[in-house]
Design a protein around this motif. Structure first.
Motif, short mmCIF file in Angstrom:
data_model
loop_
_atom_site.label_atom_id
_atom_site.label_comp_id
_atom_site.label_asym_id
_atom_site.label_seq_id
_atom_site.Cartn_x
_atom_site.Cartn_y
_atom_site.Cartn_z
N UNK A 8 -29.74 13.85 -8.35
CA UNK A 8 -29.83 13.42 -6.96
C UNK A 8 -29.13 12.08 -6.85
N UNK A 9 -28.33 11.90 -5.78
CA UNK A 9 -27.58 10.66 -5.63
C UNK A 9 -28.31 9.64 -4.77
N UNK A 10 -29.57 9.93 -4.40
CA UNK A 10 -30.35 9.00 -3.58
C UNK A 10 -31.39 8.30 -4.46
N UNK A 11 -31.20 7.02 -4.79
CA UNK A 11 -32.17 6.30 -5.62
C UNK A 11 -33.58 6.31 -5.00
N UNK A 16 -39.22 8.36 -5.45
CA UNK A 16 -40.40 9.06 -4.92
C UNK A 16 -40.77 10.24 -5.82
N UNK A 17 -39.78 11.01 -6.23
CA UNK A 17 -40.04 12.19 -7.07
C UNK A 17 -40.58 11.76 -8.44
N UNK A 18 -40.00 10.73 -9.04
CA UNK A 18 -40.46 10.29 -10.35
C UNK A 18 -41.90 9.78 -10.28
N UNK A 19 -42.23 9.06 -9.21
CA UNK A 19 -43.61 8.58 -9.05
C UNK A 19 -44.58 9.75 -8.89
#
Length: 408
Positions: A8-11, A16-19
């Motif tokens: 994904x190119x949106x940091x 959010x996903x990693x959290x």
């Protein structure tokens, strides 16, 4: 634990996903990688395996390109058909745009992969993703348990040489099948044995194809580590110590094993070498010895073993004895040397070149119980020859088979 790759190119979205993966799916950050372009994603999939790929449907081809839905879908097909890419176990596509989800549903459904609509304001995507991850973890755990069960054996049988020792083990009626493992020089044989108590045990057997304590300790350790063996038996041939009290073909069970070559070599006043022994001893499991004691009280089993052999054998009645055994690193063909080895231990029954290595390995892997079961083929003197090797290998293997069937 599963390994996840986020493309994904949106940091902000990646954060959010990693959290979410950490807080609600208990996936540690060390098992989550992220990349911002298709080129970077391709490179890491050439190198690593992942259980789950989370793929944004609008991705740039490289750092100089604009994000495009075409790039993501082309990459999806590449993953599926390119044999050099490590295909993730499962792929989930992400997008904030419903029209993209609808237009690419077939591309994912055809490959049994999934699409989820991502939203910064609505958390419904989290429940869907969590369900998929829980299922993936469950499947992976069941697969792991299945693999571990298939690679776990109850009983291991190890022999020094292919012939005559392992040859006689493979003559036992255990439905043997041969298999090999990648990056492992040993050839393994798996089988099964059913006991009178209604138990069924998985067996694994192999030969070291090299005499000696070091080779035995090495292969024994490998067997225990790879196959989680509960019992490890060694069958084969050995040299008897007390001729007359023990005869050709008689079975010796090692209650303890000693390295008779352990000690210190010094020099005497005349320059002669003087060996000062410092023997170290490993005992076997006393529960096994108790079972063996009970078993050999029934002489019918020993008679059946002896009468079933069709080749050259001893004229004396077959016996089984429990006692100490000594191991050394060289073949012995000297009566005087045998007597010197036996001198410190008047109850010594036999000498060989492997048994101590077996007991040493099982001492360090203390979940595995070892038992030396070898039969006498000579007496380590100048008359040493091969006449009774086949008979000794036969009685040793048949004794183990009968013991397991009747006592385990």
């Amino acid at each position: 634990m599963i390994k996840v790759l986020i493309l994904d190119d949106s940091p902000e979205k990646v954060g959010i996903i990693k959290k979410f993966l950490k807080d609600e799916c208990n996936i540690d950050e060390q098992f989550v990688d992220e990349r911002q372009t298709i080129k970077e994603g391709r490179k890491i999939l050439y190198e690593k395996d992942y259980d789950l790929l989370l793929l944004d449907l609008v991705m740039p081809r490289d750092a100089e390109s604009e994000p495009s839905a075409d790039e993501s879908i082309k990459f999806l097909d590449e993953i599926y058909f390119n044999s050099e890419i490590h295909i993730p176990v499962h792929i989930i596509g992400f997008s904030q745009f419903d029209e993209l989800i609808l237009s690419h549903t077939d591309s994912f459904d055809d490959k049994l992969w999934h699409l989820i609509t991502f939203s910064y304001s609505n958390n419904s995507w989290k429940d869907k993703l969590k369900n998929k991850i829980c299922h993936l973890i469950s499947v992976k755990n069941r697969f792991k348990e299945s693999i571990e069960a298939r690679s776990k054996f109850d009983i291991g049988i190890i022999c020094a040489l292919e012939t005559p020792e392992l040859k006689e083990v493979l003559e036992l009626p255990c439905n043997w099948k041969t298999f090999e493992l990648e990056n492992d020089p040993n050839v393994y044989h798996e089988g099964t044995i059913s006991t009178l108590n209604g138990n069924s045990y998985r067996l694994i057997a192999c030969s070291i194809n090299k005499m000696g304590m070091q080779a035995t300790a090495s292969v024994s350790s490998m067997l225990i580590a790879k196959f989680k063996i509960k019992y490890l038996f060694m069958t084969g041939i050995c040299a008897g110590v007390k001729e007359g009290d023990i005869n050709f073909g008689d079975i010796v069970i090692g209650e303890n094993l000693t390295d008779y070559g352990s000690g210190k070599m010094t020099e005497g006043s005349s320059g002669e070498f003087i060996f000062k022994p410092e023997p170290h001893q490993f005992p076997t499991d006393q529960n096994l010895i108790s079972k063996i004691n009970n078993f050999i009280r029934n002489n019918k089993e020993l008679i059946a073993i002896q009468t079933s052999y069709k080749g050259t054998q001893s004229t004396t009645v077959l016996k089984a004895k429990i006692g100490p055994v000594a191991s050394g690193s060289y073949v012995v063909a000297s009566k005087n040397l045998v007597e010197s080895i036996a001198e410190p231990n008047r109850k010594l029954l036999a000498i060989d070149m492997e048994g101590y290595g077996l007991y040493l390995a099982c001492h360090y892997f203390n979940q595995t119980k070892a038992l030396f079961i070898k039969s006498v083929c000579d007496f380590g003197d100048i008359k040493k020859n091969d006449t009774y090797q086949a008979y000794a290998a036969y009685t040793s293997a048949r004794f183990l088979n009968s013991f397991v069937i009747n006592m385990m």
